[in-house]
Scaffold this motif. Structure first.
Motif, PDB file in Angstrom:
ATOM      1  N   SER A 113     -43.013 -52.980  30.516  1.00 39.09           N
ATOM      2  CA  SER A 113     -43.388 -51.790  29.752  1.00 39.09           C
ATOM      3  C   SER A 113     -42.189 -51.213  29.021  1.00 39.09           C
ATOM      4  N   MET A 114     -42.488 -50.459  27.972  1.00 34.39           N
ATOM      5  CA  MET A 114     -41.452 -49.785  27.185  1.00 34.39           C
ATOM      6  C   MET A 114     -41.824 -48.324  27.020  1.00 34.39           C
ATOM      7  N   PRO A 115     -41.305 -47.449  27.889  1.00 32.40           N
ATOM      8  CA  PRO A 115     -41.539 -46.004  27.732  1.00 32.40           C
ATOM      9  C   PRO A 115     -40.487 -45.407  26.803  1.00 32.40           C
ATOM     10  N   ASN A 116     -40.568 -44.107  26.571  1.00 32.85           N
ATOM     11  CA  ASN A 116     -39.505 -43.443  25.818  1.00 32.85           C
ATOM     12  C   ASN A 116     -39.118 -42.129  26.479  1.00 32.85           C
ATOM     13  N   THR A 117     -38.022 -41.543  26.021  1.00 34.91           N
ATOM     14  CA  THR A 117     -37.417 -40.432  26.757  1.00 34.91           C
ATOM     15  C   THR A 117     -38.233 -39.147  26.828  1.00 34.91           C
ATOM     16  N   PRO A 118     -39.195 -38.863  25.924  1.00 40.51           N
ATOM     17  CA  PRO A 118     -40.026 -37.681  26.158  1.00 40.51           C
ATOM     18  C   PRO A 118     -40.819 -37.736  27.472  1.00 40.51           C
ATOM     19  N   ASP A 156     -51.600 -57.267  24.208  1.00 33.45           N
ATOM     20  CA  ASP A 156     -51.803 -58.623  24.711  1.00 33.45           C
ATOM     21  C   ASP A 156     -50.668 -59.549  24.287  1.00 33.45           C
ATOM     22  N   ASP A 157     -50.084 -59.268  23.137  1.00 34.01           N
ATOM     23  CA  ASP A 157     -49.007 -60.096  22.596  1.00 34.01           C
ATOM     24  C   ASP A 157     -47.663 -59.468  22.962  1.00 34.01           C
ATOM     25  N   GLU A 158     -46.916 -60.131  23.828  1.00 30.06           N
ATOM     26  CA  GLU A 158     -45.637 -59.572  24.270  1.00 30.06           C
ATOM     27  C   GLU A 158     -44.651 -59.399  23.124  1.00 30.06           C
ATOM     28  N   ALA A 159     -44.772 -60.200  22.069  1.00 28.69           N
ATOM     29  CA  ALA A 159     -43.854 -60.102  20.932  1.00 28.69           C
ATOM     30  C   ALA A 159     -43.883 -58.717  20.289  1.00 28.69           C
ATOM     31  N   LEU A 160     -44.982 -57.983  20.482  1.00 27.26           N
ATOM     32  CA  LEU A 160     -45.076 -56.640  19.913  1.00 27.26           C
ATOM     33  C   LEU A 160     -44.104 -55.667  20.573  1.00 27.26           C
ATOM     34  N   LEU A 161     -43.588 -56.019  21.742  1.00 22.61           N
ATOM     35  CA  LEU A 161     -42.675 -55.108  22.440  1.00 22.61           C
ATOM     36  C   LEU A 161     -41.364 -54.914  21.684  1.00 22.61           C
ATOM     37  N   ASP A 162     -40.992 -55.871  20.840  1.00 24.28           N
ATOM     38  CA  ASP A 162     -39.764 -55.688  20.051  1.00 24.28           C
ATOM     39  C   ASP A 162     -39.934 -54.593  18.999  1.00 24.28           C
ATOM     40  N   PRO A 163     -40.960 -54.635  18.141  1.00 23.97           N
ATOM     41  CA  PRO A 163     -41.140 -53.503  17.221  1.00 23.97           C
ATOM     42  C   PRO A 163     -41.534 -52.203  17.933  1.00 23.97           C
ATOM     43  N   VAL A 164     -42.196 -52.302  19.080  1.00 29.01           N
ATOM     44  CA  VAL A 164     -42.487 -51.099  19.867  1.00 29.01           C
ATOM     45  C   VAL A 164     -41.179 -50.436  20.293  1.00 29.01           C
ATOM     46  N   THR A 165     -40.244 -51.252  20.771  1.00 29.05           N
ATOM     47  CA  THR A 165     -38.942 -50.728  21.174  1.00 29.05           C
ATOM     48  C   THR A 165     -38.255 -50.062  19.990  1.00 29.05           C
ATOM     49  N   ALA A 166     -38.356 -50.691  18.821  1.00 29.37           N
ATOM     50  CA  ALA A 166     -37.722 -50.148  17.618  1.00 29.37           C
ATOM     51  C   ALA A 166     -38.350 -48.827  17.189  1.00 29.37           C
ATOM     52  N   LEU A 167     -39.672 -48.711  17.318  1.00 31.34           N
ATOM     53  CA  LEU A 167     -40.371 -47.519  16.833  1.00 31.34           C
ATOM     54  C   LEU A 167     -40.374 -46.385  17.861  1.00 31.34           C
ATOM     55  N   SER A 168     -40.993 -46.615  19.001  1.00 34.84           N
ATOM     56  CA  SER A 168     -41.132 -45.510  19.959  1.00 34.84           C
ATOM     57  C   SER A 168     -40.015 -45.477  21.000  1.00 34.84           C
ATOM     58  N   GLY A 169     -39.518 -46.648  21.402  1.00 36.10           N
ATOM     59  CA  GLY A 169     -38.456 -46.657  22.405  1.00 36.10           C
ATOM     60  C   GLY A 169     -37.187 -46.006  21.890  1.00 36.10           C
ATOM     61  N   SER A 170     -36.765 -46.402  20.692  1.00 33.45           N
ATOM     62  CA  SER A 170     -35.573 -45.820  20.065  1.00 33.45           C
ATOM     63  C   SER A 170     -35.899 -44.597  19.226  1.00 33.45           C
ATOM     64  N   GLY A 171     -37.167 -44.383  18.950  1.00 34.93           N
ATOM     65  CA  GLY A 171     -37.605 -43.342  18.024  1.00 34.93           C
ATOM     66  C   GLY A 171     -37.115 -41.937  18.305  1.00 34.93           C
ATOM     67  N   PRO A 172     -37.044 -41.485  19.575  1.00 37.18           N
ATOM     68  CA  PRO A 172     -36.542 -40.125  19.800  1.00 37.18           C
ATOM     69  C   PRO A 172     -35.159 -39.886  19.197  1.00 37.18           C
ATOM     70  N   ALA A 173     -34.306 -40.919  19.202  1.00 36.33           N
ATOM     71  CA  ALA A 173     -32.978 -40.760  18.595  1.00 36.33           C
ATOM     72  C   ALA A 173     -33.082 -40.504  17.100  1.00 36.33           C
ATOM     73  N   TYR A 174     -34.074 -41.125  16.448  1.00 33.88           N
ATOM     74  CA  TYR A 174     -34.246 -40.896  15.009  1.00 33.88           C
ATOM     75  C   TYR A 174     -34.648 -39.446  14.755  1.00 33.88           C
ATOM     76  N   VAL A 175     -35.509 -38.920  15.613  1.00 32.96           N
ATOM     77  CA  VAL A 175     -35.952 -37.528  15.447  1.00 32.96           C
ATOM     78  C   VAL A 175     -34.783 -36.567  15.660  1.00 32.96           C
ATOM     79  N   PHE A 176     -33.963 -36.845  16.668  1.00 32.75           N
ATOM     80  CA  PHE A 176     -32.810 -35.982  16.916  1.00 32.75           C
ATOM     81  C   PHE A 176     -31.819 -36.058  15.750  1.00 32.75           C
TER      82      PHE A 176
END
Length: 265
Positions: A113-118, A156-176
């Protein structure tokens, strides 16, 4: 449920633990393995050990909340639970299902899983994917554990975890960073630094809450704020130009997604 073993109780692991207890998970069913005394939880009824080697019972679920660089060493002891049917729920960035299978056994039940800091304020969002050996009931249990700190989506496709990490996983830093940039621009426009930062923080936080509560898409909320020929329209002409914010975000997310793939390798 059976015993739940939380391995690692840093910021994310601690947030998940708080969420589980707030949702009514029985404290006596939780064991936390955390070697650093300063961050060990002090919740009544939760058993805390310095190492998973002290765990004699077979946990129903093992939640892996250690840093990716510590994972190899962590899994050495935990492999014994894989053959006993434990489900492994990882929140470590970049560690693939294949990585865990190679260390825990190819029949091991693994959820990545890929959560984010919020998640720290129970407003996170997590995307998860499961190995084929994980049953629907086991996915449901993992969903419930992840849902304690926010929304949960499955891929279902694990490959989606890479763009997920880029968007929501790292995303809080972009907002800050957006808050920093807005405050800096406000200061250059003549505002006192402390006022500019307070305005930027409150504007982003309030807009996020409005977005969360509204049923309208973000594009419509943007239109709602924009009067034709007004100040917002003037700013958006710059931000939405061909060389404006979109191509910058495209490049940023591509870089983050590529780095996620590199770390997985």
């Amino acid at each position: 449920m059976g015993k739940l073993l939380l391995v690692g109780c840093g910021k994310m692991g601690g947030a998940m633990l708080d969420g589980w207890l707030a949702r009514g998970l029985v404290a006596a069913d939780i064991v936390v393995a955390e070697p650093v005394e300063a961050i060990r939880p002090r919740h009544a009824g939760v058993r805390v050990v310095s190492s998973s080697t002290e765990m004699t019972e077979t946990p129903e679920i093992v939640v892996l909340a250690v840093k990716p660089q510590s994972m190899d060493e962590t899994l050495i002891d935990l492999r014994r639970f894989a053959g006993q049917g434990s489900v492994f729920l990882s929140i470590a960035a970049g560690k693939t299902l294949g990585y865990f299978a190679a260390r825990l056994g190819h029949s091991a039940k693994i959820v990545r899983s890929m959560p984010n800091t919020p998640a720290a304020v129970r407003q996170g969002i997590t995307v998860a994917t499961a190995a084929a050996s994980v049953t629907a009931a086991e996915k449901k249990r993992c969903h419930e554990l992840l849902e304690a700190v926010g929304q949960v989506l499955w891929a279902d496709d694990e490959a989606l975890l890479d763009p997920v990490t880029a968007l929501s996983g790292s995303g809080p830093a972009y907002v800050f960073l957006l808050v920093e940039a807005m405050a800096a621009a406000g200061e250059k426009a003549g505002l006192p630094a402390d006022m500019a930062m307070q305005l930027a923080r409150a504007t982003v936080a309030g807009s996020g809450e409005l977005l969360r509560q509204s049923k309208e898409p973000a594009s419509q909320l943007r239109v709602n704020v924009t009067s034709p020929g007004g100040t917002t329209a003037a700013a958006l002409q710059v931000l939405m130009a061909k060389d404006g914010i979109q191509p910058v975000f495209d490049k940023a997310l591509a870089a983050a997604s590529n780095r996620s793939k590199e770390l997985a390798g």
